[in-house]
Write an enzyme that holds these catalytic residues in place. Structure first.
Site, PDB file in Angstrom:
ATOM      1  N   ASP A  79       0.842  -1.191   0.000  1.00  0.00           N
ATOM      2  CA  ASP A  79       0.000   0.000   0.000  1.00  0.00           C
ATOM      3  C   ASP A  79       0.881   1.246   0.000  1.00  0.00           C
ATOM      4  OD1 ASP A  79      -2.141  -1.716   0.234  1.00  0.00           O
ATOM      5  OD2 ASP A  79      -2.294  -1.494   2.410  1.00  0.00           O
ATOM      6  N   LYS A  80       0.349   2.332  -0.520  1.00  0.00           N
ATOM      7  CA  LYS A  80       1.100   3.584  -0.615  1.00  0.00           C
ATOM      8  C   LYS A  80       1.679   4.006   0.733  1.00  0.00           C
ATOM      9  CE  LYS A  80       0.552   8.493  -1.798  1.00  0.00           C
ATOM     10  NZ  LYS A  80      -0.373   9.546  -2.288  1.00  0.00           N
TER      11      LYS A  80
END
Length: 301
Positions: free
Chosen positions: A142-143
């Site tokens: 995930d970012k």
């Protein structure tokens, strides 16, 4: 009716168990022949994985993304000198430490400041299996999650690593800080995870979802939180974050499933990975150092 939608990237969600090509024929403006071409050309992703078989069967809630193949509409991805740490590399693979806040690959009209931009600058070769937008990318983070990632430098290593991920023979260990206290010092979380019905950017525990299993162990207790080690036995989107939310102990700094009251940064880090080298068959293990903001938080107690 045109078989070319206006946007560069088209996103859909399946509501029934159905063949991929039949589903896209029903929900998109593409012709059947165009759909076959896009799938076989690697332009169709299901839950962030490129699918090359039109007969692939979708699950309920699967996210399907189409990247248009029109070269006039395809944004060129340029190399950028960005801050990523290369922990190891040889002729076949690289192991990197992704910083928090960096998106893994271009999507949704974002073509700069991603991990792919950095990889194009730092590495000489990257696999091409996942197309121009995702060269070398075998798996994702995930970012807002930092930490260790495996990168494939050519298609042979990419295919072998992908098979290892599919067979769950790659061990991925995460460290995270949860807000609150888990009821047990160690345990296994078994649920079904699906896309949220009203907020499609979120995942949730649902009876219509896919099986998800996370093992956990508390490493250290703090006043309002705990440092926890997570061992992923499955690889669902947002799995650790959703499971922590499910137990009412969200990851500290998680703006989607928790809050930023205790820390402005999301305290979830892919700490360690163990796998077999795709060409040499050597067992390999790497650890990614914790970011400074993570250390600052856990060292204050």
């Amino acid at each position: 009716m045109s078989d070319e939608p206006n946007d560069n990237i088209n996103e859909y969600y399946s509501k029934v168990v159905q063949r991929l090509d039949i589903f896209l024929a029903e929900v998109s403006n593409f012709t059947r022949s165009k759909i076959q071409y896009l799938i076989k050309d690697g332009k169709v992703l299901v839950d962030d994985v490129a699918i090359f078989k039109p007969s692939f069967v979708l699950s309920i809630g699967s996210k399907v993304v189409i990247f248009l193949s029109n070269p006039k509409e395809q944004q060129k991805i340029l190399p950028q000198d960005l801050n990523i740490e290369i922990l190891y590399q040889d002729n076949d693979i690289a192991v990197i430490n992704k910083p928090q806040g960096m998106t893994v690959h271009p999507a949704n009209n974002i073509y700069t400041d991603t991990l792919v931009n950095a990889l194009l600058y730092k590495l000489d070769n990257l696999s091409g299996i996942n197309g121009e937008l995702r060269p070398g990318i075998v798996h994702r983070l995930d970012k807002e999650t930092s930490g260790i990632m495996l990168i494939a430098k050519h298609d042979v290593s990419h295919n072998i690593l992908s098979q290892q991920f599919k067979n769950r023979t790659i061990s991925k260990i995460y460290w995270g800080v949860v807000q609150g206290k888990l009821k047990q010092q160690s345990g296994t979380i078994n649920t079904l995870i699906a896309r949220h019905k009203s907020d499609r950017k979120k995942m949730t525990v649902s009876s219509s979802g896919k099986h998800a299993t996370t093992k956990y162990k508390v490493l250290k207790d703090f006043n309002q939180s705990q440092l926890v080690e997570f061992d992923l036995l499955t690889g669902r989107t947002h799995q650790i974050r959703v499971h922590c939310k499910y137990l009412n102990t969200p990851i500290v700094g998680d703006i989607i499933y928790g809050n930023t009251k205790l820390c402005q940064h999301q305290l979830l880090h892919a700490y360690k990975i163990e796998f077999v080298h795709p060409l040499t068959n050597q067992k390999m293990k790497f650890e990614a150092p914790l970011p400074q903001y993570f250390l600052k938080y856990i060292n204050q107690f």
